[in-house]
Design an enzyme around this catalytic site. Structure first.
Site, PDB file in Angstrom:
ATOM      1  N   HIS A  48       4.158 -31.301  13.329  1.00 41.17           N
ATOM      2  CA  HIS A  48       4.210 -30.952  11.909  1.00 41.17           C
ATOM      3  C   HIS A  48       2.900 -31.284  11.205  1.00 41.17           C
ATOM      4  CE1 HIS A  48       6.654 -30.043   8.345  1.00 41.17           C
ATOM      5  NE2 HIS A  48       5.990 -31.001   7.737  1.00 41.17           N
ATOM      6  N   HIS A  94      10.881 -25.999   4.909  1.00 45.86           N
ATOM      7  CA  HIS A  94      11.722 -27.184   4.930  1.00 45.86           C
ATOM      8  C   HIS A  94      12.997 -26.848   5.696  1.00 45.86           C
ATOM      9  CE1 HIS A  94      11.838 -31.155   2.531  1.00 45.86           C
ATOM     10  NE2 HIS A  94      10.891 -31.156   3.417  1.00 45.86           N
ATOM     11  N   GLN A 313       9.978 -38.743  -2.372  1.00 43.99           N
ATOM     12  CA  GLN A 313       9.358 -37.581  -3.016  1.00 43.99           C
ATOM     13  C   GLN A 313       8.618 -37.969  -4.303  1.00 43.99           C
ATOM     14  OE1 GLN A 313       9.943 -34.084  -1.664  1.00 43.99           O
ATOM     15  NE2 GLN A 313       9.919 -35.649  -0.089  1.00 43.99           N
TER      16      GLN A 313
END
Lengths: 729, 230
Positions: A48, A94, A313
């Site tokens: 990733h 996502h 986040q």
């Protein structure tokens, strides 16, 4: 504290490092790692974060044009759009989190891509998405669709960025592995783009935004592995989104960017503080020292490992001009966000992480950033089952076929979905979802508008990845053209199965080859993107899905056209129709076959036909325009009729093609135009040597097929709009 | 007209409102941070849409306790004008400046679509540029727009002519298919007793430009600019 060799080997495997990668990390360190060091290596070298299997192929994509300000390698791509402004845009996946927890997975996907955009100094003005779900018959699909749509709306509506477009497909290959790709576009002054390379030894490293908790630890590693049957147990690795905090973060960052305080800035996305710190210091060729005791925490007792790997986040990392540090602090305090100096830039070339006075990680940045690069084995993907058009001896009649097709999950109205996304916020939405081939968003205070679209036809890619890759780009370019826009650049999101499967890598390489050829032929460079691999569950890969997010520009927003017909308009088809049924939705829906090669993509024809159509739109000759794609010509016409709530009387098609092939074939490089003066348009096409064919005229309340069979708009609309509400309400 | 637009953290349609007011007055409205308390010199206070404080409690509940709300209450008591749209309407009901409450949409989903609004009264500064019974289109975008109040309050609102707009069909009829969020008596907007406060759910401010969906919302702003010209 260093861990023992035996333990560290076991942990390395658990964290996703191969034995070779682990050995390489050991050689770099020169000693056994601490658990934090091991976590940092695993995250930075995950697929990733490192693109270790895809990098060598991505180099083949064209990335340059005179209007490109920033190509791949930063948080987002940047292109000049005129008036001293730039469009900043990117798409990101996502997928894995959205399967485990659909609402939060999708919501944080939107939040993550937004941060990539405002990190660069741009105010986000529009979001789009590309979604792929499993078989609608599977009850799990229903739950995932509902959660993903609510998540995208829940985050986007609250954060205050309109969601203006997107696409949805269904296929059993996405059972257990849905795709959620989110794209955001922002506007910034062209001369004021913020980047991530740190500079200035001794400068403060500042953490802003939400506090760090234990959510999402090792999310990047999760996103780099295929799912087993126990995927649901991975829930703790999914992050939780807070769009309110993100909204504050947008406003605070943009306010600070008005000053000259920021030297470098990077959002904390995948691999959190680890990747942002490593990337900023690494790109600047410096070192970085972090004191984790200064990181604002949401939970007590968090270890260095947890803090470095958390994917909480709504957080950003910045390097500030020390003279302006207090300016920054005041702005973030006004917005009630945390602002903490957590370290300094150093001249050591190393990342040094301390927690409670102890060094928990000390790694040289250059070898850490130089992640492994794999040239994975390739195998030729299997050819699709053969298909002989002559084998179709009893095609269903046109009217029932059309009613079935416009109602099938892949073609039916998406209004149920769009109606949950705020698409008018900002007051600049010239074309809303469903009213044009691309969303058209005016730039506030300017005459110009952006056109935006997301596209991919995975069944074409599965049948022939090279053609499918080229087709995805051609379709995005066509959709921008169909509103009158000049396509400028694209972002991509390459969703594939496991790179350790040679067939998947074969598909990947072929798709890139097709994409590269299309980019070159259409002057449509790639400026940003994302690769999502390991999209498979229990050994079954998704269809290869290279999603294209296209951006184009209209110098004058008033020139944009939509797809709605109005009474009296004549319909003209641009492009050649050979009646190609291989991989068509007609073949799949009416005959239950996914067979044959996909329609060929003639890039020269795409370019010529598109340039002609755009010229006619800008010249004012075209009142409505729709590209012909999934479902073919008759579906395109039905969509134009429904959008304008007006019927169409169709002319007889050419006699040399079977009616079902003419009306439902999916030949590329075609557009349907609604014009007031068909003679003039046909003359212009003839002069430009562009194939054009008169199709019929708009009027009345029925779609009347050649031969006189009429389908009422009401029946067409009922068929078109039934699926989603019946399935999900 | 001197208008001020209130910014609570999480408000997100303040730019849309500013564009609409600039369009009719030629000058930018004053932007008011939620901690300001000096509203002197302003004729009209506007509370725009968004998600104030994330709407993590009830929509508008936190904003209703911000410092600026005390000043807005005093402004209203002095006979000042107030316009609340969407989250602004929710905040006005939470602050007790308008009666009733905005509950979850009947469908339990966020709704973003055009609705048709029927103008119920035109002798106010807000609606003077519409015709009585006129139907206009405006986008709505909310999860909690389902207007609710007890029967006595609803009767009083109707009896005193305090219903400003109702959700209707395109031809002006009241029908379930026009009442998208399930509001009691199809109420989309209401006035205060002195007709100087208006709360409404849809976004007239996003309909002031022929290129962006049309100008159906423009009369609201033109009417205000004309009535409050000074």
């Amino acid at each position: 504290m260093r861990i023992e060799r035996a333990t560290s080997q076991v942990l390395a495997t658990e964290f996703g490092l191969t034995p070779d990668e682990y050995a390489r990390a050991l050689a770099i360190l020169g000693h056994e790692p601490t658990i934090t060091e091991l976590g940092i290596f695993a995250a930075m070298w995950s697929e990733h974060c490192s693109y270790k299997s895809s990098r060598i192929w991505l180099r083949e994509l064209p990335i340059e044009a005179s209007w490109v300000i920033q190509g791949p390698g930063e948080n987002a791509g940047v292109v000049a759009i005129g008036a001293g402004l730039a469009a900043v845009f990117k798409m990101e996946s996502h997928n894995h989190p959205s399967f485990i927890e659909p609402y939060q997975g999708a919501a944080t996907g939107v939040g993550g891509i937004l941060r990539d955009i405002f990190t660069m100094g741009a105010r986000p003005i529009a979001s789009l998405n590309a979604l792929r779900f499993g078989d609608p018959v599977d009850p799990a699909t229903r739950r995932i669709v509902d959660g993903v749509v609510r998540g995208i709306g829940g985050y986007g509506n609250c954060v205050g960025v309109p969601t203006v477009g997107g696409e949805i497909n269904f296929h059993p290959a996405y059972n257990g592995n849905p795709l959620v790709n989110a794209m955001t576009v922002g506007i910034a002054p062209a001369g004021r783009i913020f980047r991530s390379a740190a500079a200035g030894i001794g400068n403060p490293v500042v953490y802003v935004g939400a506090r760090t908790g234990r959510d999402g630890i090792h999310g990047a590693t999760m996103a780099s592995a295929a799912f087993d049957a126990d995927a649901a147990e991975k829930k703790p690795t999914v992050q939780v989104g807070d769009p309110f905090t993100e909204k504050l973060l947008i406003e605070a960052c943009l306010e600070l960017m008005e000053t000259d305080a920021i030297i470098a800035i990077q959002d904390m996305g995948a691999a959190g503080l680890t990747s942002s710190a490593v990337e900023m210091a690494g790109k600047g060729g410096l070192g970085i020292a972090l004191d984790l005791d200064l990181v604002p925490l949401r939970e007590s007792g968090m270890s260095a490992y947890e803090i470095m790997l958390s994917e909480s986040q709504e957080r950003m990392l910045m390097v500030l001009d020390p003279a302006r540090e207090e300016v920054g602090r005041a702005i973030f305090e006004k917005w009630e966000l945390d602002f903490a100096v957590i370290g300094q830039l150093t001249d050591t070339g190393r990342i040094v992480v301390r927690r409670q006075g102890r060094v928990e990680a000390d790694i040289p940045l250059r070898p850490l950033a130089a992640a492994p690069l794999y040239h994975r084995p390739l195998a030729a993907p299997p050819a699709p089952p053969p298909f002989d058009p002559a084998s179709i001896v009893d095609p269903p009649a046109l009217a029932p076929a059309l009613l079935h097709l416009v109602g099938c999950p892949d073609l039916c109205s998406r209004a149920w979905v769009w109606d949950q996304y705020d698409s008018t916020l900002g007051g600049q939405t010239v074309r809303r979802p469903g009213t044009a081939d691309a969303a058209v968003i005016r730039v506030e205070g300017q005459a110009l508008a952006l056109a935006l679209t997301t596209d991919c036809t995975p069944r074409y890619c599965a049948a022939d990845a090279e053609t499918g890759g080229a087709q995805a780009i051609a379709e995005a370019w066509r959709n921008l053209t169909a509103v009158g826009a000049r396509p400028l650049a694209l972002t991509d999101n390459l969703n594939f199965g496991s790179p350790e499967n040679p067939v998947v890598m074969g598909q990947f390489a072929a798709a890139i080859r097709g994409m590269a050829a299309a980019c070159r032929a259409l002057d449509f460079p790639v400026v940003s993107g994302n690769v999502s691999l390991y999209n498979e569950t229990a050994g079954t890969a998704i269809l290869p899905t290279p999603v294209i997010g296209g951006l184009g520009i209209l110098d004058d927003a008033r020139q944009a056209v939509g797809l709605a017909l109005s009474p009296g308009l004549e319909l003209v088809l641009i492009g050649l129709t050979a009646g190609w049924l291989g991989q068509s939705l007609w073949l799949r829906e009416m005959k239950g076959k996914e067979a044959g090669p996909p329609p060929p993509v003639d890039l020269l024809a795409e370019r010529r036909h598109g340039d002609f159509v755009r010229r006619e739109i800008i010249g004012g000759a075209v009142r409505a325009c729709h590209d012909v794609s999934d479902g073919g010509l008759l579906v395109a016409i039905a969509e134009m009729a429904l959008a304008g709530s007006v019927g169409v009387r169709l002319a007889e098609p050419p006699a040399d093609l079977a009616p079902h092939a003419f009306w439902f074939g999916e030949d590329q490089a075609r557009y349907v135009l609604g014009v007031a003066d068909a003679e003039a348009l046909l003359a212009a096409a003839s002069a430009a040597r562009i194939p054009a064919l008169r199709l019929g005229i708009a009027g009345g309340g029925d779609l009347t097929l050649p031969g006189g069979i009429a389908i009422s708009l009401a029946a067409l609309r009922e068929a078109h709009e039934r699926f989603f509400p019946a399935w999900l309400d | 007209m001197r208008a001020g637009i209130t910014i609570f953290p999480g408000i997100n349609r303040e730019r849309d409102m500013a564009i609409a007011f600039r369009k009719v007055t030629g000058k930018p409205p004053r932007m008011l941070w939620h901690q300001e308390t000096d509203l002197s010199g302003l004729d009209l206070i506007v509370i725009p849409g968004g998600f104030s404080f994330g709407d993590y409690l009830r929509a508008g509940a936190m904003a209703a306790h911000s410092p600026i709300m005390g000043a807005i209450r005093r402004h209203a008591e002095r006979g000042g004008y107030v316009l609340g749209a969407c989250n602004g309407f929710q905040i006005l009901t939470e602050a007790g400046l308008l009666p009733g409450a905005l509950l979850r949409n009947a469908s339990l989903r966020f709704l973003s679509m055009d609705c048709h609004l029927r103008v119920e009264r035109t002798d106010t500064v807000f609606t003077g540029h519409y015709q009585r019974g006129q139907v206009f289109r405006a986008p709505l975008a909310h999860g909690d727009g389902n207007y609710s109040a007890d029967e006595a309050t609803l009767d009083r609102l109707e009896g005193e002519g305090l219903v400003a707009f109702r959700y209707a069909t395109e031809d002006g009829h009241l029908a379930p298919e026009g009442n998208l969020n399930g509001s009691a008596r199809a109420i989309a907007g209401i006035f205060s007793g002195n007709l100087r406060i208006l709360g409404l759910m849809p976004h007239a401010e996003d309909r002031v430009d022929p290129l962006v969906g049309g100008t159906d919302g423009l009369p609201l702003f033109e009417g205000l600019a004309a009535a409050l010209a000074a």
